[in-house]
Design a protein around this motif. Sequence first.
Motif, PDB file in Angstrom:
ATOM      1  N   TYR A 175      40.357  -1.563   2.204  1.00 36.98           N
ATOM      2  CA  TYR A 175      40.561  -0.422   1.737  1.00 36.98           C
ATOM      3  C   TYR A 175      41.255   0.481   1.077  1.00 36.98           C
ATOM      4  N   THR A 176      41.763   1.562   1.890  1.00 32.56           N
ATOM      5  CA  THR A 176      42.883   2.314   1.558  1.00 32.56           C
ATOM      6  C   THR A 176      44.044   1.494   1.324  1.00 32.56           C
ATOM      7  N   LEU A 177      44.026   0.684   1.189  1.00 35.50           N
ATOM      8  CA  LEU A 177      44.946   0.219   0.199  1.00 35.50           C
ATOM      9  C   LEU A 177      45.011  -0.152  -0.753  1.00 35.50           C
ATOM     10  N   VAL A 178      44.159  -0.358  -1.271  1.00 39.08           N
ATOM     11  CA  VAL A 178      44.020  -1.084  -2.492  1.00 39.08           C
ATOM     12  C   VAL A 178      43.711   0.280  -3.184  1.00 39.08           C
ATOM     13  N   LEU A 179      42.481   1.456  -2.442  1.00 39.31           N
ATOM     14  CA  LEU A 179      42.511   2.796  -3.035  1.00 39.31           C
ATOM     15  C   LEU A 179      43.837   3.207  -3.368  1.00 39.31           C
ATOM     16  N   ALA A 180      44.746   3.716  -2.625  1.00 42.32           N
ATOM     17  CA  ALA A 180      46.231   4.220  -2.306  1.00 42.32           C
ATOM     18  C   ALA A 180      47.280   2.716  -3.573  1.00 42.32           C
ATOM     19  N   GLY A 181      47.212   1.672  -4.201  1.00 44.83           N
ATOM     20  CA  GLY A 181      47.902   1.302  -4.779  1.00 44.83           C
ATOM     21  C   GLY A 181      46.788   1.845  -6.500  1.00 44.83           C
ATOM     22  N   VAL A 197      38.631  -0.468  -5.187  1.00 47.43           N
ATOM     23  CA  VAL A 197      37.930  -0.539  -6.627  1.00 47.43           C
ATOM     24  C   VAL A 197      37.972   0.573  -7.409  1.00 47.43           C
ATOM     25  N   GLY A 198      36.409   0.818  -6.853  1.00 47.06           N
ATOM     26  CA  GLY A 198      35.491   2.134  -7.210  1.00 47.06           C
ATOM     27  C   GLY A 198      35.913   3.257  -7.126  1.00 47.06           C
ATOM     28  N   GLY A 199      36.243   2.830  -5.798  1.00 47.55           N
ATOM     29  CA  GLY A 199      36.379   4.339  -5.168  1.00 47.55           C
ATOM     30  C   GLY A 199      37.627   5.055  -5.857  1.00 47.55           C
ATOM     31  N   ALA A 254      52.442  -2.183 -10.087  1.00 49.25           N
ATOM     32  CA  ALA A 254      52.982  -2.585 -10.027  1.00 49.25           C
ATOM     33  C   ALA A 254      53.688  -3.251  -8.542  1.00 49.25           C
ATOM     34  N   LEU A 255      54.982  -2.416  -8.652  1.00 50.98           N
ATOM     35  CA  LEU A 255      56.346  -1.853  -7.783  1.00 50.98           C
ATOM     36  C   LEU A 255      55.324  -0.853  -6.559  1.00 50.98           C
ATOM     37  N   MET A 256      53.774   0.028  -6.509  1.00 48.98           N
ATOM     38  CA  MET A 256      53.320   0.668  -5.903  1.00 48.98           C
ATOM     39  C   MET A 256      52.298  -0.605  -5.099  1.00 48.98           C
ATOM     40  N   VAL A 257      52.286  -1.093  -6.092  1.00 53.74           N
ATOM     41  CA  VAL A 257      50.538  -1.499  -5.019  1.00 53.74           C
ATOM     42  C   VAL A 257      51.930  -3.076  -3.822  1.00 53.74           C
ATOM     43  N   VAL A 258      53.149  -3.449  -4.373  1.00 53.16           N
ATOM     44  CA  VAL A 258      53.795  -3.953  -3.531  1.00 53.16           C
ATOM     45  C   VAL A 258      55.022  -3.836  -2.771  1.00 53.16           C
ATOM     46  N   LEU A 259      54.662  -2.059  -2.835  1.00 55.26           N
ATOM     47  CA  LEU A 259      55.225  -1.179  -1.225  1.00 55.26           C
ATOM     48  C   LEU A 259      54.558  -0.882  -0.212  1.00 55.26           C
ATOM     49  N   LEU A 260      53.315  -0.420  -0.748  1.00 53.73           N
ATOM     50  CA  LEU A 260      52.381  -0.193   0.292  1.00 53.73           C
ATOM     51  C   LEU A 260      51.935  -1.696   0.881  1.00 53.73           C
ATOM     52  N   ALA A 261      51.458  -2.872   0.133  1.00 53.41           N
ATOM     53  CA  ALA A 261      51.026  -3.927   1.223  1.00 53.41           C
ATOM     54  C   ALA A 261      52.090  -4.746   2.258  1.00 53.41           C
ATOM     55  N   SER A 264      48.214  10.409  -1.832  1.00 50.32           N
ATOM     56  CA  SER A 264      48.987  10.579  -0.488  1.00 50.32           C
ATOM     57  C   SER A 264      47.765  10.251   0.403  1.00 50.32           C
ATOM     58  N   ARG A 265      46.757  10.768   0.958  1.00 55.73           N
ATOM     59  CA  ARG A 265      46.214  10.350   2.024  1.00 55.73           C
ATOM     60  C   ARG A 265      46.012   9.120   2.232  1.00 55.73           C
ATOM     61  N   GLN A 266      45.409   8.559   1.556  1.00 54.31           N
ATOM     62  CA  GLN A 266      45.602   7.226   1.080  1.00 54.31           C
ATOM     63  C   GLN A 266      46.565   6.154   1.948  1.00 54.31           C
ATOM     64  N   VAL A 267      47.382   6.433   1.571  1.00 55.42           N
ATOM     65  CA  VAL A 267      48.779   6.069   2.579  1.00 55.42           C
ATOM     66  C   VAL A 267      49.216   6.491   3.432  1.00 55.42           C
ATOM     67  N   GLY A 268      48.473   7.735   4.191  1.00 56.11           N
ATOM     68  CA  GLY A 268      48.476   7.908   5.536  1.00 56.11           C
ATOM     69  C   GLY A 268      48.151   7.802   6.317  1.00 56.11           C
TER      70      GLY A 268
END
Length: 504
Positions: A58-64, A114-116, A207-214, A404-408
């Motif tokens: 949840y938090t990864l998709v949300l952050a991305g 995705v909704g969040g 795309a770069l943001m999603v790759v980094l976090l994932a 930033s909150r979700q990444v944390g």
Amino acid sequence: MGTGAGALTRRRYLVLAICCMSLLIVSVDTTALNVALPDIRADLHASVSGLQWVVDAYTLVLAGLLMLAGSTADRLGRRRVFRWGLALFVLGSLLCSLAPGLGWLVAARALQAVGGSMLNPVAMSIITNTFTEPRERARAIGVWGGVVGISMAAGPLLGGLLVQASGWQAIFWVNVPVGLAAMVLTTRYIPESRAPRARRADPGGQALMVVLLAALTFGIIESPHRGLLSPLVSGCAVVALLALVALPLYEARRSEPLIDPRFFRSVPFAGATATAVCAFAALGGFLFLTSLYLQEVRGMSALHAGLCMLPMAVMTLLFAPLSGRMVGNRGPRLPLLAAGAGLVACGVLLARTASADLPLGVLFTGFVLFGVGFGLVNAPITNAAVSGMPRAQAGVAAAVASTSRQVGSSLGVAVIGAVMAGATAGGGLRDAAGFQDAQRTAWWIITGCGVAVFVLGAATTGRWARGTARRAAHLLEEPADAPPAPASRPAPHSARTGGKGTAQ
């Protein structure tokens, strides 16, 4: 005139209440889910890493997607995107409640996210554009932060009651009526709004943001099982590092980037972003750790675990609106310093006393300290993220703070979950000695997060820092590809923007 002004004020606060409904269902869902993790583990035969993915999917998709949601709302309409978010969140919640296995639950949590991603940053953008006077906006943000406290108070208790009465699936049922009611009220009462100048999509930056976090999170979660030097974990680390280097270089070359590097020329904004990562890493780790400790090690029911977490939740509820008033009256420095001190005190106390049968009085003292610290930190983060920024950039600025909150939170669950999984691999979670060692390490990590909040609060809230915020706001009012304008006259019209020059 007075009657009209009163009606306008009531309308603004009704908009605030509707936006807070979205925050409530998202936050209650998160806190209640943590209480349900042991039951999910037993019912779906999940490992510790499996539970980490239930939270972090949840938090990864949300952050991305938060950045994309913020800029899309500024372009297509904030009310429209907000309604889409509510609809997808409700659908994802229903699918979570029907999930027959761990994989299905993780996938449904991703759809929920995705909704969040279309809810909280867009709601904050709506609030920012509704409350334009700085002190009134600070109070509104304080109310917003208070809803986080309410969700923390209600989430563990509600989650414990629902799990005890109907099973973990009931955690997701409560989102449906609240989400549907928010959709109806949004359609009726929230006016549509857009940024004066629409922003183009940035698929490369996204795309770069999603790759980094994932890559980063996957590597951390899998490291206890595969080893730090395994090809998969090492490969994730390399991919995350490359994405981290490439992202600012790529964004600096775009006229309308997903993340405008000029935002970070504001020291308060950059400090708020780092503070959000540290504070929410502490929160994500705290909720994950304490839920498993209270139920798996101490043998409490979900309801009793929720009751034990109530001191933390109540302190957050009490101190969040107080923090909003402090920010409005005296600025963000004092609440940030106090927040860091509270998190440090909690971490040191529970790290020094960690045991399987810790007296409840000591445990509750630590929970109170954490609740005070976390309750104070949210309002200054949000206020720094949106204050001083041009209103046309409100959606993106709020999305940076929310990301930033979700990444944390993702990193907190990943790191502390990895510590627990590694220390208890031989004997499982009921290995008291192994869990005690892991718990002590986890509390020291939370202490480090508190130290970072304190240092950042001291370093990013002075007169020099406020000056950088003013200069960054001036830059953001100009087209990204325009040359610096002379101080004595407005910036020249740029044929490449197709607009009207700088904002008025």
